[in-house]
Write a protein that holds these residues in place. Structure first.
Motif, PDB file in Angstrom:
ATOM      1  N   THR A  96       0.833  -1.204   0.000  1.00 57.10           N
ATOM      2  CA  THR A  96       0.000   0.000   0.000  1.00 57.10           C
ATOM      3  C   THR A  96       0.869   1.256   0.000  1.00 57.10           C
ATOM      4  O   THR A  96       0.570   2.239  -0.694  1.00 57.10           O
ATOM      5  CB  THR A  96      -0.955   0.008   1.204  1.00 57.10           C
ATOM      6  N   GLN A 118      -6.227  -8.174  -0.800  1.00 58.71           N
ATOM      7  CA  GLN A 118      -5.334  -7.020  -0.752  1.00 58.71           C
ATOM      8  C   GLN A 118      -5.053  -6.480  -2.154  1.00 58.71           C
ATOM      9  O   GLN A 118      -5.082  -5.263  -2.387  1.00 58.71           O
ATOM     10  CB  GLN A 118      -4.010  -7.401  -0.074  1.00 58.71           C
ATOM     11  N   LEU A 134      -5.993  -2.788  -3.662  1.00 61.70           N
ATOM     12  CA  LEU A 134      -5.019  -1.875  -4.268  1.00 61.70           C
ATOM     13  C   LEU A 134      -5.439  -1.452  -5.670  1.00 61.70           C
ATOM     14  O   LEU A 134      -5.402  -0.265  -6.011  1.00 61.70           O
ATOM     15  CB  LEU A 134      -3.644  -2.536  -4.314  1.00 61.70           C
ATOM     16  N   VAL A 153      -6.049  -1.139   5.310  1.00 62.45           N
ATOM     17  CA  VAL A 153      -5.783  -2.510   4.876  1.00 62.45           C
ATOM     18  C   VAL A 153      -6.993  -3.379   5.232  1.00 62.45           C
ATOM     19  O   VAL A 153      -7.612  -3.183   6.288  1.00 62.45           O
ATOM     20  CB  VAL A 153      -4.501  -3.034   5.575  1.00 62.45           C
TER      21      VAL A 153
END
Length: 273
Positions: free
Chosen positions: A49, A78, A82, A188
């Motif tokens: 990230t 994840q 993103l 997250v």
């Protein structure tokens, strides 16, 4: 008991500082972006990230090797997070299971050899390192590390020339608890925040705590006590046990934390007849 009070970290300042550091380092080195392995753990989630926050190109690689569904699902969550929020992020899934199995047949010492699970676990990590550097070389990217301070400089809980083989380390000066703080600030996915830390290098579901024998909060405590000059005999009960665990890993993994020893040969030895 194992009570340690840490100052609350200014996650916003830390995030901006690391992001600026990452971007400056890449631009000064005349590279174009980052390649990073995304495992489904908090460290790779925060590191990826932060790379995305730079605005530079980011390639996230998912590299399963006999991976559990939980790890795969978190890694993909994840990556989805993103790509949804950062247009500069791309991803690629490379299943290395068949490569790993083929390598095992080629490097086996003899037909009666019993597989060493730690050697195999480290081999998984090193295959991923090779894959990351292949893509980095093709694209003109740098390989971004994901190790935190406790792992990298406390207990040496990583694979030498595996996940320890990187070009730059954005979170290696952050304790595990600070990585979680930053993960919350960066939004997250909760599944990653709440998952038990695990390197995912074994066939079973063992966690980092299972392997080390102590939790990350305990290890952070022991690390701080060592920095204050404390010794095992200064503690009793669980504190004594945890401190001994920390020192055992710290001492046995110095070969990872220090530069490679070089045999220095004097001119008198070289020139003597």
């Amino acid at each position: 008991f194992l009570c340690l009070i840490f100052l609350i970290m200014n996650s916003k300042n830390v995030s901006f500082f690391i992001t600026d550091w990452l971007k400056s380092y890449v631009l000064k080195s005349n590279n174009k972006g980052f390649v990073i392995g995304v495992s489904g753990g908090i460290d790779s989630a925060v590191s990826s990230t932060l790379c995305a926050e730079t605005g530079l190109d980011v390639l996230c690689l998912e590299m399963p090797i006999h991976q559990s569904e939980d790890h795969i699902n978190r890694a993909r969550e994840q990556i989805y997070f993103l790509k949804k929020n950062y247009p500069n992020v791309k991803s690629k899934t490379i299943d290395l299971t068949s490569v790993f199995e083929e390598l095992k047949t080629k490097v086996s010492i003899d037909s009666t050899e019993t597989d060493n699970e730690f050697a195999l676990a480290n081999t998984r990590s090193r295959l991923r390192m090779v894959t990351l550097y292949y893509h980095a070389g093709q694209l003109g990217y740098l390989v971004c590390g994901t190790g935190n301070k406790v792992e990298d400089f406390g207990v040496g809980f990583y694979t030498k020339y595996g996940d320890g083989g990187v070009d730059l380390s954005p979170i290696a000066d952050l304790l595990k608890s600070e990585v979680y703080e930053l993960g919350n600030y960066l939004n997250v996915p909760r599944s990653i925040i709440e998952a038990s830390p695990s390197d995912g290098l074994f066939k079973d579901s063992r966690t980092d705590e299972d392997q080390i024998g102590a939790s990350y909060p305990e290890l952070e405590w022991a690390m701080s006590m060592k920095e204050k000059g404390k010794k095992a005999e200064d503690f009793i009960g669980r504190e004594n046990e945890v401190f001994k665990i920390f020192m055992r890993f710290f001492n046995s993994n110095q070969h990872k934390m220090k530069t490679i020893p070089v045999c220095s040969i004097s001119e008198s030895i070289k020139s003597s007849l």
